[in-house]
Write a protein that holds these residues in place. Sequence first.
Motif, PDB file in Angstrom:
ATOM      1  N   ALA A 123       4.049   4.016   8.184  1.00 27.49           N
ATOM      2  CA  ALA A 123       4.238   2.624   7.782  1.00 27.49           C
ATOM      3  C   ALA A 123       3.738   2.366   6.359  1.00 27.49           C
ATOM      4  CB  ALA A 123       3.531   1.701   8.768  1.00 27.49           C
ATOM      5  N   SER A 124       2.797   3.154   5.904  1.00 28.57           N
ATOM      6  CA  SER A 124       2.259   2.985   4.549  1.00 28.57           C
ATOM      7  C   SER A 124       3.346   3.090   3.487  1.00 28.57           C
ATOM      8  CB  SER A 124       1.175   4.027   4.269  1.00 28.57           C
ATOM      9  OG  SER A 124       0.034   3.765   5.033  1.00 28.57           O
ATOM     10  N   HIS A 125       4.335   3.902   3.744  1.00 27.66           N
ATOM     11  CA  HIS A 125       5.442   4.055   2.793  1.00 27.66           C
ATOM     12  C   HIS A 125       6.255   2.773   2.689  1.00 27.66           C
ATOM     13  CE1 HIS A 125       4.562   8.278   2.319  1.00 27.66           C
ATOM     14  NE2 HIS A 125       4.537   8.404   3.634  1.00 27.66           N
ATOM     15  N   ILE A 126       6.278   1.997   3.752  1.00 26.39           N
ATOM     16  CA  ILE A 126       7.037   0.738   3.758  1.00 26.39           C
ATOM     17  C   ILE A 126       6.338  -0.287   2.872  1.00 26.39           C
ATOM     18  CG2 ILE A 126       7.803  -1.198   5.187  1.00 26.39           C
ATOM     19  CD1 ILE A 126       7.951   0.866   7.537  1.00 26.39           C
ATOM     20  N   ILE A 127       5.070  -0.538   3.150  1.00 21.74           N
ATOM     21  CA  ILE A 127       4.349  -1.599   2.430  1.00 21.74           C
ATOM     22  C   ILE A 127       4.182  -1.261   0.951  1.00 21.74           C
ATOM     23  CG2 ILE A 127       1.998  -0.784   2.905  1.00 21.74           C
ATOM     24  CD1 ILE A 127       1.280  -3.758   3.434  1.00 21.74           C
ATOM     25  N   SER A 128       4.003  -0.002   0.635  1.00 18.81           N
ATOM     26  CA  SER A 128       3.737   0.385  -0.752  1.00 18.81           C
ATOM     27  C   SER A 128       4.938   0.183  -1.674  1.00 18.81           C
ATOM     28  CB  SER A 128       3.258   1.830  -0.823  1.00 18.81           C
ATOM     29  OG  SER A 128       4.257   2.706  -0.381  1.00 18.81           O
ATOM     30  N   LYS A 129       6.104  -0.062  -1.111  1.00 16.01           N
ATOM     31  CA  LYS A 129       7.307  -0.277  -1.926  1.00 16.01           C
ATOM     32  C   LYS A 129       7.629  -1.755  -2.135  1.00 16.01           C
ATOM     33  CE  LYS A 129       9.336   4.050  -0.407  1.00 16.01           C
ATOM     34  NZ  LYS A 129      10.376   4.700   0.380  1.00 16.01           N
ATOM     35  N   MET A 130       6.810  -2.639  -1.571  1.00 18.71           N
ATOM     36  CA  MET A 130       7.105  -4.069  -1.632  1.00 18.71           C
ATOM     37  C   MET A 130       6.728  -4.673  -2.981  1.00 18.71           C
ATOM     38  SD  MET A 130       8.492  -4.424   1.285  1.00 18.71           S
ATOM     39  CE  MET A 130       8.840  -6.159   1.077  1.00 18.71           C
ATOM     40  N   ASP A 131       7.493  -5.676  -3.401  1.00 16.82           N
ATOM     41  CA  ASP A 131       7.181  -6.394  -4.635  1.00 16.82           C
ATOM     42  C   ASP A 131       5.814  -7.051  -4.504  1.00 16.82           C
ATOM     43  OD1 ASP A 131       9.578  -5.719  -5.831  1.00 16.82           O
ATOM     44  OD2 ASP A 131      10.565  -7.610  -5.330  1.00 16.82           O
ATOM     45  N   GLY A 132       5.012  -6.956  -5.534  1.00 19.12           N
ATOM     46  CA  GLY A 132       3.703  -7.578  -5.556  1.00 19.12           C
ATOM     47  C   GLY A 132       2.603  -6.753  -4.919  1.00 19.12           C
ATOM     48  N   TYR A 133       2.966  -5.633  -4.308  1.00 17.48           N
ATOM     49  CA  TYR A 133       1.980  -4.746  -3.691  1.00 17.48           C
ATOM     50  C   TYR A 133       1.179  -4.044  -4.788  1.00 17.48           C
ATOM     51  CZ  TYR A 133       0.237  -0.369  -1.706  1.00 17.48           C
ATOM     52  OH  TYR A 133      -0.544   0.687  -1.351  1.00 17.48           O
ATOM     53  N   ILE A 134      -0.140  -3.963  -4.585  1.00 14.51           N
ATOM     54  CA  ILE A 134      -0.997  -3.241  -5.525  1.00 14.51           C
ATOM     55  C   ILE A 134      -1.558  -1.981  -4.871  1.00 14.51           C
ATOM     56  CG2 ILE A 134      -3.106  -3.341  -6.912  1.00 14.51           C
ATOM     57  CD1 ILE A 134      -2.572  -6.398  -7.194  1.00 14.51           C
ATOM     58  N   SER A 135      -2.225  -2.136  -3.732  1.00 10.56           N
ATOM     59  CA  SER A 135      -2.814  -0.986  -3.044  1.00 10.56           C
ATOM     60  C   SER A 135      -3.210  -1.383  -1.633  1.00 10.56           C
ATOM     61  CB  SER A 135      -4.047  -0.465  -3.797  1.00 10.56           C
ATOM     62  OG  SER A 135      -5.089  -1.416  -3.741  1.00 10.56           O
ATOM     63  N   HIS A 136      -3.521  -0.367  -0.826  1.00  8.88           N
ATOM     64  CA  HIS A 136      -4.044  -0.644   0.510  1.00  8.88           C
ATOM     65  C   HIS A 136      -4.909   0.521   0.973  1.00  8.88           C
ATOM     66  CE1 HIS A 136      -0.673   1.930   1.776  1.00  8.88           C
ATOM     67  NE2 HIS A 136      -1.301   2.071   2.930  1.00  8.88           N
ATOM     68  N   GLU A 137      -5.755   0.213   1.953  1.00  6.15           N
ATOM     69  CA  GLU A 137      -6.567   1.260   2.571  1.00  6.15           C
ATOM     70  C   GLU A 137      -6.848   0.854   4.015  1.00  6.15           C
ATOM     71  OE1 GLU A 137     -11.051   0.788   1.386  1.00  6.15           O
ATOM     72  OE2 GLU A 137      -9.830   0.565  -0.433  1.00  6.15           O
TER      73      GLU A 137
END
Length: 97
Positions: free
Chosen positions: A25-39
């Motif tokens: 799922a990390s690959h999904i969120i990381s491609k979204m507009d406005g996304y910077i990072s996640h952990e």
Amino acid sequence: MILEAVMLQVKQGMEEEYEKAFRQASHIISKMDGYISHELQRCLEEEGKYLLLVKWEKLEDHTEGFRQSSEYQEWKRLLHHYYDPFPTVEHFVKVNL
């Protein structure tokens, strides 16, 4: 920048499967507009408890851009069935001291 913070409780015995699904799922969120990072952090004291931190450029990138996207439907399909109870999402802004 805003910080999305979510305390997640994964159903007992499903932690390993959840982490594998989260990697996908990390690959999904990381491609979204406005996304910077996640952990994703695993709690040491309580089995099945996780903390998700996501940095977004602005609140609407998460609440509208991601949450109302077709990609979010895939995110839900991959992850939401692991949670009990369903988590509360909160958003924070840095305090300049």
